[in-house]
Scaffold this active site. Sequence first.
Site, PDB file in Angstrom:
ATOM      1  N   HIS A   1       1.028  -1.142   0.064  1.00 21.45           N
ATOM      2  CA  HIS A   1      -0.072  -0.044   0.135  1.00 21.45           C
ATOM      3  C   HIS A   1       0.831   1.254  -0.070  1.00 21.45           C
ATOM      4  CE1 HIS A   1       0.776  -1.464   4.063  1.00 21.45           C
ATOM      5  NE2 HIS A   1       1.165  -0.474   4.462  1.00 21.45           N
TER       6      HIS A   1
ATOM      7  N   ASP B   1      -4.426  -0.187  -0.688  1.00 20.66           N
ATOM      8  CA  ASP B   1      -3.671  -0.974  -1.161  1.00 20.66           C
ATOM      9  C   ASP B   1      -3.531  -1.012  -2.546  1.00 20.66           C
ATOM     10  OD1 ASP B   1      -4.452  -2.655   1.058  1.00 20.66           O
ATOM     11  OD2 ASP B   1      -4.300  -4.428  -0.049  1.00 20.66           O
TER      12      ASP B   1
ATOM     13  N   ASP C   1       7.443  -5.573   3.781  1.00 17.33           N
ATOM     14  CA  ASP C   1       6.518  -5.538   4.693  1.00 17.33           C
ATOM     15  C   ASP C   1       4.914  -6.177   4.031  1.00 17.33           C
ATOM     16  OD1 ASP C   1       5.066  -3.996   6.922  1.00 17.33           O
ATOM     17  OD2 ASP C   1       3.966  -2.965   5.567  1.00 17.33           O
TER      18      ASP C   1
ATOM     19  N   GLU D   1       7.812 -10.194   6.008  1.00 22.24           N
ATOM     20  CA  GLU D   1       6.976 -10.225   6.792  1.00 22.24           C
ATOM     21  C   GLU D   1       5.602 -11.014   6.239  1.00 22.24           C
ATOM     22  OE1 GLU D   1       4.209  -7.715   9.788  1.00 22.24           O
ATOM     23  OE2 GLU D   1       4.419  -7.177   7.681  1.00 22.24           O
TER      24      GLU D   1
ATOM     25  N   ASP E   1       5.703  -3.951  16.646  1.00 21.67           N
ATOM     26  CA  ASP E   1       4.119  -4.011  16.650  1.00 21.67           C
ATOM     27  C   ASP E   1       3.641  -4.625  17.919  1.00 21.67           C
ATOM     28  OD1 ASP E   1       3.747  -2.881  14.046  1.00 21.67           O
ATOM     29  OD2 ASP E   1       4.201  -4.840  13.170  1.00 21.67           O
TER      30      ASP E   1
END
Length: 567
Positions: A125, A192, A222, A264, A332
């Site tokens: 995104h 996105d 990511d 990730e 996170d």
Amino acid sequence: MDADGDRDEGRATDPARVLADGGQPEWYRDAVVYSLDVKTFQDSDGDGWGDFRGLIDRLDYLEELGVDCLWIRPFYPSPLRDNGYDVADYRDVDSRYGSLDAFDALVDAMDERGMRLITDLVLNHTSTEHEWFQRAREDPDSKYHDYYLWTSHLDDAYHTTNIFPEFEDGVWSYDEVADKHYFHQFYNHQPDLNVANPDVQEELFSIAEFWLERGVDGFRIDAAHPMVLPKGHNAHQMDDPQWLFRELKRRAREVKDDAVLLAEADDEPDKLDFYFAGGEAFDALFNFVGNSHVTYGVGVEDTWPLHRMFEQIPDAQPDGHVWWANFLRNHDEWNLLKLPHEALEHAREFFREGHGDGRDSWIFGRGHRLRLADLYDGDHDRIAMAHSLLLSLPGTPILFSGDEIGMHADLDLPERQAVRTPMRWDDDEPNAGFSSADPEDLVLPVDGTGWPGVFQADAASQRGVDGSLFERVADATDARAESPEVARGEFAVVDTGPKEVWAHRFDHDGTTLVVVHNFADDPREVTVDVDAAADLERVLGAADYRVGDGDVTVALDGCDYLWLRDE
Ligand code: NOJ
């Protein structure tokens, strides 16, 4: 490591090292990675924001800790509504952290020390402030319109759960300018990208090339899992989603032949093989199964979660394509979804902080916005032991900035900012040495309090102090650097008896490395079956041991650990 498996002189990885047999780069397998956010690490010019110059000034600290490689979080121009994971321009540096020149200076300074650099690439995104999105919303005929996913018929559109359910009702938001809804799996300001669009794909590959040409050694990709999930009005999925990652790797390797891609990808364990693509896509995956299980197991003084983790994840083998990036905590929430339901429910209450006073640590219905020091009640022995374990697991260890000195979360801050406060260098200096700015001007407050009655740590009081958490973590990174077995050896779990004691071994090139960790607060004596010579080498830890006939008996204090080598 040279071709014979001997460790090179010095701690840092040799960037000029030749590729291993078969052309696979291996530097990342030997590296100790440290993850940090430039804006909260060190401010060099007193404006309250950490910057590249400040980071360069702190490379000594990182070398002292035994770090070979940095993973730095997004530093691109961004409105910072998601900590920089909302990118407004992929080819620049946010002026609050410096400039492209300052970035180049970091690359040079790290190069001189033989350190590697991994940067974050957010390809799922953009920010709504990215020029692509601005042009897309203004002109439905522009090619940028198809960079994103739109619908004019919300009722018929594909709906799925938003990844930030506490803040977003769904995956569609209305844009007034376009007079349409756009698709976003994360925050509504993070539309996105339509990654099935060849124009978008080309943009993404060329962004990777841009940074590799500037000297980075690889990327943390990511949201790799959301990238390949069904998207848009018709829940579209690419025919061959793996191609995207294979091609990214191919293009990256054309620029730098030992560039590394780290995913990730918090996907289900039986889907993880997809991301490796037999060695043609990602070189390593964050071990999310490991993160929930290991950190939980150490916290509840029980080794069953580690057994379960190894049953679930594909095996990392020295000559295979499966490789893990292991971590105890990250920037996170500590996501517990990979634990069995009962354990998740238990962890939710067992580790919960601030319950009832408006500062609840539980977030997104799946994890705690707490640091390791909070999870382990500020117990430096437990934090040190957890790091020793992390550094001994098959895979590449990733340390989370501040955990090596036992920093705490600040639950007064919203959302995940709780675990992202500036590095505490020296309590005797203003803003704990992070910045000379007025506290009001700091990017985030320097947390000084910690939990009531809990010591809030700084680096100055621990560096060079025998037995401090910092020194113990540094000793563990040394042990890792002196143990080629971990990245190169055949891994096996070793039975110990007590449920609180975990042991494993690596066999490599005629040597055996055995490591034993006691998760219990009180002493445990265990006998592990290893055919060992009488004169074992002590690699790490002070526990007493005695060699028997085909076994070794180890007397561990509470939260103690021992690494032994048999040659
Ligand atoms: C994962 C990052 O770690 C997290 O901080 C971010 O919010 C999401 N991806 C969205 O980019």
